[in-house]
Enzyme design. Sequence first.
Site, PDB file in Angstrom:
ATOM      1  N   ASP A 407      46.225 -29.777  80.012  1.00  0.00           N
ATOM      2  CA  ASP A 407      46.057 -28.400  80.416  1.00  0.00           C
ATOM      3  C   ASP A 407      47.010 -27.575  79.557  1.00  0.00           C
ATOM      4  OD1 ASP A 407      45.481 -26.163  81.984  1.00  0.00           O
ATOM      5  OD2 ASP A 407      47.281 -26.520  83.157  1.00  0.00           O
ATOM      6  N   GLU A 654      52.279 -12.505  88.722  1.00  0.00           N
ATOM      7  CA  GLU A 654      52.503 -11.400  89.634  1.00  0.00           C
ATOM      8  C   GLU A 654      53.971 -11.021  89.660  1.00  0.00           C
ATOM      9  OE1 GLU A 654      50.844 -12.291  93.440  1.00  0.00           O
ATOM     10  OE2 GLU A 654      48.905 -11.492  92.812  1.00  0.00           O
TER      11      GLU A 654
END
Lengths: 1297, 341
Positions: A407, A654
């Site tokens: 990944d 975030e």
Amino acid sequence: MTWTSWCCWTKWRDSSESERKLVSNLPYEGLKPKNQPNRRYAGNAIKTTKYSFWSFIPMNLYEQFHRWANLYFVGIAVLNFVPAVNAFQPQVALIPICIILSLTAIKDAWEDFRRYQSDRQLNGMTCLIYSRSQRSFVERRWKDVRVGDFVRVLSNEIIPADILLLHTSDPNGVCHMETANLDGETNLKQRKVVPGFSSTNSSFEPLNFSSIVVCEKPNDDLNHFNGFLEEDRRKTGFGIENLLLRGCTVRNTADASGIVVYAGHETKSMLNNNRLRYKRSKLEKKMNTEVLFCVLLLICMCLIVAVGHAIWLQTFSSVPIYFVPNSDGTFTSAVLSGVFMFLTMIILLQVMIPISLYLSIELVKMGQVFFITQDADLYDEEKDTRVQCRALNITEDLGQIQYIFSDKTGTLTENKMVFRRCTIMGTEFPHEENAMRLAFLAGEMDTDEEVIYQQNRRPPLFSLEEAQDGPEGANAHLPGHSSLHGSRVTAGAPSSRAFSSPLETEVIPDHTLVQLMEEEEAKPYLDFFLAMAICNTVVVSTETARRQRANERRNSSISWSPLECLEVLFGRGTCFQRLSMSLTRNRGSLSEPIHMDPTDSPVYDVPTFSGSVQGPDEGVNSPSNCRATTGRVQAGSSSVAPEEVCYEAQSPDEAALVHAAKAYGFTLLERTPDHVTVRLPSGKVLEFKVLDVLSFDSIRRRMSIIVRHPRSKEIIMYTKGADSGIMERLQNTFEDRRRVKSQSRDVAIKTQTDLDMYAKDGLRTLCFAKKVVSEQAYMAWQVKRQEAMSAISKKEELLMDTADDMENNLTLLGATGIEDRLQENVPETIQALREAGIQVWVLTGDKLETAVNIAYSCKLLDQRDLVFTFNMENKGACKTMLNGILQELLRNGSLESEASIGLVIDGRSLSMLLDDDLQMQFVQLCTRCRSVLCCRATPLQKSRVVTLLRRRLKVMTLAIGDGANDVNMIQAADVGVGISGQEGMQAVMASDFAISRFKHLKKLLLVHGHWCYTRLANMIIYFFYKNVAYVNLLFWYQFFCGFSGTAMIDYWFMIFFNLIFTSSPPIMFGIMDREVSAYMLLQLPELYKRGQHAGGYRRSTFWIAILDAFYQSLVCFFVPYWTYAGSDIDIFTLGIPMNTVSLFTIILHLAIEIKSWTVVHWVIMVGSVIVYFVVSLVFSALCVSCNPPSDPYWLVQEQVADPMFYLVCILTTVVALLPRYTLHALRGTLVPSDHLKARQKDQLPPHHRDRWLREYRSLKELCASFPSMSSSTVPQDTTQSPSTPTAPLSSSTRVQN
Amino acid sequence: MKSEGEFVNQPDNTAFTQQRLPAWQPMLSAGIVIPLFTLIGLAFIGIGVALFITSQNIKVQELDYTGTATSSPCFQCSGLSIQNCTCERNFSLSELFEGPVFFYYGLSNYYQNYRQYGVSKDDYQLSGDTTYFLKPQSYCSPYQYSNNKPIVPCGSIANSMFNDTFRLYLLVNGSRKQVPFDGKGIAWWTDYNIKYRNPSPVNGSFAAAFDGTTKPVNWQKSAYELDPTDQANNGFLNQDFLVWMRRAALPNFRKLYGRITGGDYSQGLPAGNYTLQISYNYPVLSFGGTKKVVFSNVSWMGGKNQFLGIAYLVIGSLCVVMAIVMLIVYAKYKFPDNDDA
């Protein structure tokens, strides 16, 4: 039972098919169990044990007999009870199976007992349950909790069951919980009281609860829960945000109460708690064929003896005196005797099938796992985690990996997001000061700062002593600078937040942007930063929680924690002063701190560096700083002061955005389900009422928050999401050109350009958009939304539909670029893995440009590489290109061109390539590529790629990832590796091995994988050899005892031989042997290649070992035979030298194979021989007639007193081992393997060794840069493709940086 | 437990857990094994020579008396049905057969190691446990009971006990002078003193202890009257019985019958003509076996054994040859890097 109650019962049962209904237990308190309404639901007592005290023996035996190996053993033992067949005394033959069974049983019992203990501890924990009789919450134990009970959980207590939250001490009806026990995520999660209950500000009264709770059946989905409360036909829906999960800890909330909906084994955490995975390793599968060969060999040998026996019997014309007739005086016919003899021989030669091998392998793997987990190099201090082996039995697969699928985010990169740039209304703000600061942090600094930086990366422990050893420093006061230094030092303290370092979270606002904002106070900027600050799920944490958690983690007094330091020192001069003093002393003057002082910018007005203004003990706003200010907060007011905010973000993106917004003065102060509070740069505090949150999902790829503006009272929706998720939803789409307002179109186009630029730089992009919703439209939508909320079936889909309905006609505000920095040593690791012959693929969900960029920076792709990009819209193009490339490659099918081909595949093309008709060609192409990069891949696609390659190429695959989206891939691969990172523990839960950094993969594979594989392969081969060599002694003896199945070695000695004398050396060999040192393995990754091609364990190796075993057993038999032939030696006395030489041969054979002798090796090897003599002497002295007809009495003593015995032993051992020894020696000189060479180099003095390594590496690089050198016939210019691309090839893009 | 709460999981940094234990790493290559091969070769040749010479000095005289050939003096006895047959074999020694001389009888093609045969005895009975006199273990079957009486000693091994007896005469001036065999101490000391025990005499009578039992089928005498000359050499402690019960490992074997040590023969058998008188009882022709007697003197290495000496010599020479080969290999193929080390 009355008719009505029967009715009720049936109704209950019917309804419980799909959902669970429960009511409060309180009205039924004190009634008999059968009258309890919730009696059918599981209680909270848990039992994870497999056995109970009484059922242990039968159940354990039953389980053990499921293994065929044990059945084989039992079969043999039973066979031995048949008088015509038995080879030994029947009882004695039971000993091996009994020992194996009991060893396994003891292991199982021990494991089960530990589970029992932990169960008992859990069940015995106390919690508060409401009691009707006492009208209050009373203390009970966890196991007494039942579904329908009302439970109160106090702050920092662990939640005993899944509880529907009905009341909290928080006026907003909010409760925070930490799910670290469940998924490892340390950020707080917010839970809300079920709507309708939050209003009851007064203390919660369970007695008044009369609703029926209807919810779904227990399931293991931690992120999903559905149901409603029914009272007087009024339904109130609730979801996962109202559920407290068992095993989590309540934080930040004084108390929370609710009704238990699931208990014990039906709780979500227990349903998620699956056991260790069992995978069968490749080597073991291969070994099973070898076991079959052994079976065949055994059958052959038995057949030979059986036939021999029948023939031997027929050579006698009359009955010899030594024939023993049956009890009736008759003799069994020769053929029948042969058949019996076959069975007897199976008993006699049973050890040929290495049953104990399975047990030994388990032990060896336990040892290997122990050593892997003990490796200090694979320990991550920052997170205090070591490598975890979750699958215990595939250690050796690590040594055979051929393909790695990785990944990107969080695996190759830190997943620590850093705000880099933004574009607002089409204007790009490059944030150059910030970039400079980050670059500066990244290591381009002089020595002074480097010290700080390293402290920042690696958490050193400033001991209290160190801080105190300069008493004069403690008194000195250095205002102004200390806060900055202090904050930097605290950054070193380990933290498991999304951000561990405040330096990285801090953002220096862009000069121009700040000026612009000051000048115009323009609304777009305001909106943009407001969206950044509120359009998220970041929770603002208060100090109490933070402190408590910090306390729990750091309960030592020696390690320095800023908090404790403060608590101790507060009032007597601050910790920071002392520390900065000690630092100052250590590093000379720090009076000129790191230059990041934008004196001429208005930055100082924003709270970022308020610390320097407010005083020495006020740090910057950062998680670590929160701790630092605790003391003051406790002493002072508990109101939310701006400096004390700490952000708990579920995703690092975030957090980065919120911090960036804060840097521009838009500080998120508080978030509750109902409102968000933001302080503006002007100092005004705005409280937005939150009307709804449309949470993020991977299909929409965006999230929105609908708020009511406190001043304008407008309903505004802010949306944040991936560019693909936002751009298509903009107000004036590009298609609708006529009505497009030129400005907004320009903005969109410009933003898109900027986004592309960001992506090219490897930044992660997010777009922000806004929409003003009219009151009516919102009301209409709200109705639909409510319906969707209370739906039970298809709730998710309905919610998504409603979200889609709302999110359109957006106005683009701008976009941000966030950097996800590469983890340390990623390029080196990839390079090394490559050199080890492993193909590294990256499968990511990111954009193509971002991914390609990262691929270059982590050396996955090289500048010289020829890169083909598949970015097709339709399948035809895909196919044409695929075939074109393949043809081209076939034509120029030389090795050099293959080595430098890279493949970049877009998600859509990938799905086409994975289709059945293109699969084969795709795989064919992949095998010729050096690196493959798949972008925009969904989790399913990732796993499909892995499965495809695994199936088609029959290769060993490893998948590594850190997030939930990698779980499929991790499970599909042969070896799944999880990275315990920022994104929770789901990947780790699914993995076989869990590491904390990508770089650890290098040592895990190259060293541990290599070792484990080599060790186990050698051990298995040796085990086969050992058994064959020993058992064949008995076989050869059959030729001299009329093929009658006599053993010349006493049966007890045979048992001891396998069980005591020769069992520990191979296990030690399998755990501890070290062919090449870790240093050399890391320096020369090429050495790994042997394992990939199963070099350590080939069929030929097996057969050579078996042949050697035959040879050695021949020697071990015939040397004593010829020595004693014709003498008056008796049968068992002949067996003693044979047994002894066999032991010597087998032990010394291992000694030849052992590559490095440590103390342990010596002890075990020499110990085995000593134990052999001691045990044999003692046994044969004690056993006068202990187990007739076995007759070992005084045999060994007779032999050891005889000089001939030693002469025989020496000669036999030398003759038996001479060929192997000579061959090893010759091979070591004539054709030394790479491993041998590496070992030789390893023994050189370090500077010689390193010089050799350097020379070797430079030679290799030379070869790599001129691949034509290796095949001089085809001189090629490597910077150009082999030939001019043909038509289909021209569609490929050659990505050159 | 570490004192630092922060790093609870940090692995111990010890040489053992980090797999850094100091290790000796032998590497097999031609250069290294040369001294080893030379050493082994020379040592083996030395041992081989010693063994060979020792073995050469051991004298062995074998006499086959099966009587298969018609010319053989024991031919008439070899028939199956002949009982109490005696035959004689003459031989002469040209020089002194140095003592102590061991006298063995040897059988060939006799499988004492046959599996069913091997277990056919009752150890408890043989250790003098009288409860097993009346109820022998089933291992002994079918030599467990005879005419409903338990057999003592039961089993096939005891039943098949070798029962030829020998007398040796030295011909001195035409008259025969018996050479005494010393039959004492030919069994293992532990067998005689520990493993085998006779039952305690009943009412002072040794034979009475065997009451209610019967002798093995093939035996002519009961166990308690095996040696009429020596009361102590009876029952299970009869030396010949003990020797027989220790089963031979291989089908061609010899067993000790007696030693020639007494009186005039302590120096060995003098040169001269000898007559061996054999009371021929034991049938071997049925299974194609042969019988022989063996005179042998012994050394520290036991009886004559050429094999071991030769084997040592051969392997020793081989090792020396290997050492030379290795030397050549080493000279030609040594690692080029070895010199810069």
